[in-house]
Design a protein around this motif. Sequence first.
Motif, PDB file in Angstrom:
ATOM      1  N   LEU A   1      80.080 -23.813 -33.697  1.00 20.46           N
ATOM      2  CA  LEU A   1      81.110 -22.891 -34.207  1.00 20.46           C
ATOM      3  C   LEU A   1      80.929 -21.481 -33.651  1.00 20.46           C
ATOM      4  CD1 LEU A   1      83.373 -23.772 -36.261  1.00 20.46           C
ATOM      5  CD2 LEU A   1      81.456 -25.351 -36.048  1.00 20.46           C
ATOM      6  N   ASN A   2      80.756 -21.434 -32.342  1.00 21.47           N
ATOM      7  CA  ASN A   2      80.608 -20.112 -31.736  1.00 21.47           C
ATOM      8  C   ASN A   2      81.683 -19.834 -30.685  1.00 21.47           C
ATOM      9  OD1 ASN A   2      78.928 -18.035 -32.388  1.00 21.47           O
ATOM     10  ND2 ASN A   2      77.756 -18.175 -30.497  1.00 21.47           N
ATOM     11  N   ASN A   3      82.393 -20.863 -30.290  1.00 20.30           N
ATOM     12  CA  ASN A   3      83.542 -20.694 -29.382  1.00 20.30           C
ATOM     13  C   ASN A   3      83.258 -19.881 -28.131  1.00 20.30           C
ATOM     14  OD1 ASN A   3      85.786 -22.082 -30.751  1.00 20.30           O
ATOM     15  ND2 ASN A   3      85.233 -20.672 -32.402  1.00 20.30           N
ATOM     16  N   VAL A   4      82.158 -20.200 -27.490  1.00 22.75           N
ATOM     17  CA  VAL A   4      81.845 -19.475 -26.259  1.00 22.75           C
ATOM     18  C   VAL A   4      82.639 -20.040 -25.086  1.00 22.75           C
ATOM     19  CG1 VAL A   4      80.026 -18.976 -24.579  1.00 22.75           C
ATOM     20  CG2 VAL A   4      79.574 -18.751 -27.032  1.00 22.75           C
ATOM     21  N   TRP A   5      82.630 -21.375 -24.947  1.00 23.50           N
ATOM     22  CA  TRP A   5      83.269 -21.991 -23.778  1.00 23.50           C
ATOM     23  C   TRP A   5      84.765 -22.204 -23.982  1.00 23.50           C
ATOM     24  CZ3 TRP A   5      80.223 -21.687 -19.842  1.00 23.50           C
ATOM     25  CH2 TRP A   5      78.856 -21.899 -19.961  1.00 23.50           C
TER      26      TRP A   5
ATOM     27  N   LYS B   1      79.310 -13.246 -18.183  1.00 21.86           N
ATOM     28  CA  LYS B   1      78.220 -14.128 -17.785  1.00 21.86           C
ATOM     29  C   LYS B   1      77.692 -14.781 -19.050  1.00 21.86           C
ATOM     30  CE  LYS B   1      76.230 -12.361 -13.608  1.00 21.86           C
ATOM     31  NZ  LYS B   1      75.423 -11.280 -13.083  1.00 21.86           N
ATOM     32  N   ILE B   2      77.191 -15.991 -18.939  1.00 17.33           N
ATOM     33  CA  ILE B   2      76.771 -16.680 -20.153  1.00 17.33           C
ATOM     34  C   ILE B   2      75.683 -15.869 -20.872  1.00 17.33           C
ATOM     35  CG2 ILE B   2      75.314 -18.283 -18.811  1.00 17.33           C
ATOM     36  CD1 ILE B   2      77.051 -19.180 -22.066  1.00 17.33           C
ATOM     37  N   GLY B   3      74.845 -15.218 -20.099  1.00 24.15           N
ATOM     38  CA  GLY B   3      73.803 -14.392 -20.716  1.00 24.15           C
ATOM     39  C   GLY B   3      74.339 -13.161 -21.424  1.00 24.15           C
ATOM     40  N   ASP B   4      75.524 -12.723 -21.046  1.00 22.53           N
ATOM     41  CA  ASP B   4      76.125 -11.550 -21.701  1.00 22.53           C
ATOM     42  C   ASP B   4      77.134 -11.956 -22.776  1.00 22.53           C
ATOM     43  OD1 ASP B   4      74.746 -10.034 -19.888  1.00 22.53           O
ATOM     44  OD2 ASP B   4      76.404  -9.963 -18.449  1.00 22.53           O
ATOM     45  N   SER B   5      77.305 -13.257 -22.950  1.00 25.39           N
ATOM     46  CA  SER B   5      78.319 -13.720 -23.897  1.00 25.39           C
ATOM     47  C   SER B   5      77.744 -13.704 -25.308  1.00 25.39           C
ATOM     48  CB  SER B   5      78.738 -15.145 -23.547  1.00 25.39           C
ATOM     49  OG  SER B   5      77.687 -16.038 -23.896  1.00 25.39           O
ATOM     50  N   THR B   6      78.532 -14.184 -26.264  1.00 26.27           N
ATOM     51  CA  THR B   6      78.072 -14.242 -27.654  1.00 26.27           C
ATOM     52  C   THR B   6      77.274 -15.514 -27.939  1.00 26.27           C
ATOM     53  OG1 THR B   6      80.168 -15.248 -28.232  1.00 26.27           O
ATOM     54  CG2 THR B   6      79.983 -12.865 -28.554  1.00 26.27           C
ATOM     55  N   CYS B   7      76.913 -16.234 -26.896  1.00 29.14           N
ATOM     56  CA  CYS B   7      76.115 -17.454 -27.041  1.00 29.14           C
ATOM     57  C   CYS B   7      74.844 -17.172 -27.839  1.00 29.14           C
ATOM     58  CB  CYS B   7      75.749 -17.969 -25.653  1.00 29.14           C
ATOM     59  SG  CYS B   7      74.507 -19.269 -25.659  1.00 29.14           S
ATOM     60  N   VAL B   8      74.527 -18.061 -28.777  1.00 30.81           N
ATOM     61  CA  VAL B   8      73.320 -17.883 -29.577  1.00 30.81           C
ATOM     62  C   VAL B   8      72.208 -18.856 -29.167  1.00 30.81           C
ATOM     63  CG1 VAL B   8      74.450 -16.833 -31.563  1.00 30.81           C
ATOM     64  CG2 VAL B   8      74.281 -19.327 -31.423  1.00 30.81           C
TER      65      VAL B   8
ATOM     66  N   HIS C   1      88.796 -24.549 -14.835  1.00 32.30           N
ATOM     67  CA  HIS C   1      87.337 -24.358 -14.856  1.00 32.30           C
ATOM     68  C   HIS C   1      86.919 -23.733 -16.178  1.00 32.30           C
ATOM     69  CE1 HIS C   1      88.925 -20.483 -13.443  1.00 32.30           C
ATOM     70  NE2 HIS C   1      87.868 -19.961 -14.033  1.00 32.30           N
ATOM     71  N   LEU C   2      85.628 -23.706 -16.378  1.00 31.84           N
ATOM     72  CA  LEU C   2      85.094 -23.168 -17.627  1.00 31.84           C
ATOM     73  C   LEU C   2      84.981 -21.660 -17.562  1.00 31.84           C
ATOM     74  CD1 LEU C   2      82.075 -25.483 -18.439  1.00 31.84           C
ATOM     75  CD2 LEU C   2      84.099 -25.143 -19.857  1.00 31.84           C
ATOM     76  N   THR C   3      85.122 -21.022 -18.714  1.00 31.38           N
ATOM     77  CA  THR C   3      84.750 -19.624 -18.774  1.00 31.38           C
ATOM     78  C   THR C   3      83.993 -19.407 -20.077  1.00 31.38           C
ATOM     79  OG1 THR C   3      86.052 -17.961 -19.953  1.00 31.38           O
ATOM     80  CG2 THR C   3      87.221 -19.373 -18.461  1.00 31.38           C
ATOM     81  N   SER C   4      83.036 -18.513 -20.051  1.00 32.95           N
ATOM     82  CA  SER C   4      82.343 -18.203 -21.298  1.00 32.95           C
ATOM     83  C   SER C   4      82.805 -16.828 -21.743  1.00 32.95           C
ATOM     84  CB  SER C   4      80.829 -18.235 -21.100  1.00 32.95           C
ATOM     85  OG  SER C   4      80.423 -17.378 -20.081  1.00 32.95           O
ATOM     86  N   ASP C   5      83.279 -16.754 -22.973  1.00 28.01           N
ATOM     87  CA  ASP C   5      83.781 -15.496 -23.530  1.00 28.01           C
ATOM     88  C   ASP C   5      84.629 -14.721 -22.525  1.00 28.01           C
ATOM     89  OD1 ASP C   5      82.684 -15.883 -25.950  1.00 28.01           O
ATOM     90  OD2 ASP C   5      81.052 -14.446 -25.730  1.00 28.01           O
ATOM     91  N   LEU C   6      85.687 -15.337 -22.046  1.00 23.51           N
ATOM     92  CA  LEU C   6      86.595 -14.657 -21.119  1.00 23.51           C
ATOM     93  C   LEU C   6      85.871 -14.017 -19.948  1.00 23.51           C
ATOM     94  CD1 LEU C   6      88.753 -12.947 -23.862  1.00 23.51           C
ATOM     95  CD2 LEU C   6      89.293 -15.057 -22.641  1.00 23.51           C
ATOM     96  N   ASP C   7      85.131 -14.867 -19.247  1.00 20.43           N
ATOM     97  CA  ASP C   7      84.541 -14.441 -17.980  1.00 20.43           C
ATOM     98  C   ASP C   7      83.324 -13.555 -18.077  1.00 20.43           C
ATOM     99  OD1 ASP C   7      85.842 -15.938 -16.203  1.00 20.43           O
ATOM    100  OD2 ASP C   7      87.524 -14.543 -15.942  1.00 20.43           O
TER     101      ASP C   7
END
Lengths: 363, 539
Positions: free
Chosen positions: A174-178, A196-203, A188-194
């Motif tokens: 329930l984090n809606n990153v991808w 970087k995955i490391g800068d996204s809200t990924c936990v 293609h995939l994007t994480s938090d609207l482009d």
Amino acid sequence: MPKDAIGPIVQGQGISLTIDGQAVMGNKGQTILEAALAHDIDIPYLCYNPRISKTGACRICLVRVNETMFKTACTEPIAPDMRVVTEDPELTEIRKGILEMLLAEGDHNCLYCDANGACELQNLVMRYDAAMPSGDFPRRHRTIDEASSKGLKRNEDRCVLCGRCVKACAEVQLNNVWQFTGRGGNTHLTSDLDAKIGDSTCVNCGTCAQLCPTGAITLQPVLGRGANWDLKKESSICIYCGVGCKIDFFKNKGGQLVRALGHPDGPNQGHLCVKGRFGFDFIQKPARLSKPLIRENGAFKEATWDEALDFVAARLKEIKAQHGPDAVAALTSAKCTNEDNYLMQKFMRAMVGTNNVDHCARL
Amino acid sequence: MTNSIREIPASAGYLIIGTNTTENHPVIGSMLKNEVINKGKKLIVADPRRIELARWADYYFPIAPGTNIALLNGLMHVIVKEGLYDRAFVEERCEGFGDLAKTLEKYTPEHVAGICGLANPQDIVGAARLMAGLKPMALYYAMGITQFVSGVNGVKSTANLQMLLGNLGVAGGGVNPLRGQSNVQGACDMGGLPNVFPAYQPVTVEENRAKFAAAWGSGALPDKPGLTLMEMFNQAIAGNIKALYVMGENPVLSDPDQHHVIEALEALDLFVVQDIFMTETARYADVVLPAYGFLEKAGTVTNTERRVQPMHRVLEPWGQSKDDWWIIMQIARRLGADWDYKDAEAIFEEIRRVTPSYAGMTYARLEEELLQWPCPTPEHPGTQFLHKGKFSRGQGLLTAIEFTPPAEGTDPDFPLILTTGRILEHFHTGTMSRNSRVLDELAPEAFVEMNRHDAQDHDIGDGEVVAVSSRRGSIRIKARVVDTIKPGVVFIPFHFAEAAANVLTIGAYDPVAKIPELKVCACAVEKVLPLTDTAGGLS
Ligand code: SF4
Ligand code: SF4
Ligand code: FES
């Protein structure tokens, strides 16, 4: 494939059908794939996973229904007297064709892929004898980012657009990153609207990587490495919070821990948080205590077990004799097993003779 | 928990109070989010920090630390006044309603909003009405209810609310404390407490002592309840506790008022620590015994929903380390015991004989089945939720409870309220998580979280190193300036030895359960002025 996703037949709601000539009972609302898996009938699939909602995106699970129709088994509900065929020459050709398209689209060099030997695409390619089609296919290069995140490695050239990661993050974590973006061949995939995955809200729960069927999203290495086929696994329970997630731990030939995957049968139903996923390498840190220590003139000195145990027992006896059993106290532990805790309180009550035993339940 | 994790989908809504679930019990946090976000379930959240779950809450109450009881009473005030409670449940299954209702009278929304520091009293009315319509509603809490001088009363208040609403004894309801450590439930079940034998059988009852003495083949067992953890340290300083044996705990970091704990450890004649690392606590030991880490052990643990699960040995033992139970057994033998357990299962078999709630479980069953206690016989399927049909004590007791303020109020010297807790990436004293590379890299350092307005008042910028002090001590720590914490409150995670929150916390505790008030004390946050020439330099 965990069967617990598929419940027992509900009284009065059973539906009978045949799959490959075998009579099968399923529940109303079940799909062909679920009914088949519940009976150990093998239908290949790629985008389906019991933990997430169904997409019908990959079409690998195509089956023949009532002789004339093709349906995706993972989305098609079972119906009374349905006749399903899971494999025939035409189905085999279709599946092989889909797989070859996927191979052509990406960059599937297993030699340096983390998923090698544990890849659902690779298994299907082997099973259907699919090969890289000849001819010049436009190769789309997508994002490769193996460094920005502490938890995830991303190589979208291995992505098959099954959408499992999108759903893992939207329905399990329930984090809606991808998200998917672009159309048709440009999807293609994007994480938090482009970001970087490391800068996204990924936990960094790692659930998308656990559900990714290929090596497109994988877990960052933590400690040991090794080929997937050399790893041994055993389940245990997470040492951190009280949810008690069940985890499969993998170790390599040298005995080093490699990775942790959520087990479907635990209270976690396969999910983990960042602590359970990545917080295990402490146990193989060189700083681990490896020998008993006794303080002598202010400094610790290594001792044998007999020396240490004799010392403790002798001092406990002395103190008990001199000051009584209630001058002794013990803290047992919320990180130890039931058996450890039971024995500690038994020791204090029966052998020392005091109820001075507690632990940090209150902290 | 009275109920089970897998019942989360069966609830119509949730009250989340005193638990930052998505950081501290993340897997349950995600399950809750799934119901609320993807399935439209209702959510009410109360916490001094605008925790992640508050984003999707129908009502969010940013209450001042230590005012849970006032809020719960306020909600119940509305529920009783408007006749929204479950009359049938209260009449048939509970007692004490009259006294409770009387006490609730003065907890009007306005009065409660004043105590809790809430801007909008009408929200209490709205939330109460919403909750009454949720059939059933599950209540989740954690240390944000218990770690107060009024902790026991806080727990009773949560039970009051759920009984009034008829949410006990049904799937998807319940009073659900989220236990913070992997086996804190099991440690309690096993009698790792000063007043009870396994399965909460009081040591003061003659019959229990006789039963255990017979089972253990021991002499008469002590009848006087022992000391709690905090009392042990006080009594060590007083000279009455001479020897302390600590297994797998790190009280120097985890317990309130660190200076006091260290003073106690230094006063001991014998201090034995059994652990996997040279912890902050082990440094004070006379003897350190190396134990197996969790992946080297086989045994059982009991999770927050009373589910007993097997742990398997994944790794070969480290160095000369040993099983915790083996070490205890060896010391016991030297004190004259004839114990000869060959493995953890042998101990579990003994546990079954003396622990009625575990009696029906075997290692073989635990491999195959999902078992939650009570599970009294080998045929029993275990218990998914408690209090079905009737409470263990007969009638459910509604207790009239008054709000009482925390032990330490703010004053001009210490104008802010400090609250402590955990963050997603770390656990407890960090012995494990800070020694895990990924977790350490994700969250390498301590911080004090403070509201933007407070930061401005003190001229403090985000990322600046500040001094946080209380009546007990002072630490230096980086400021994290946010909008999500209630003004006047600051938060420090207690994982970090180099900026230990428990240098600051207060050693006050609940009179009944002896739970320390780690969630609230008074503090001051000050700018650390750089040394300048005019200040005289260091010479
Ligand atoms: S690791 Fe977890 S939070 Fe991060 S993108 Fe994957 S599923 Fe989402
Ligand atoms: S994986 Fe996370 S949620 Fe699960 S038990 Fe461990 S710490 Fe708790
Ligand atoms: S598994 Fe059915 S369409 Fe992908």
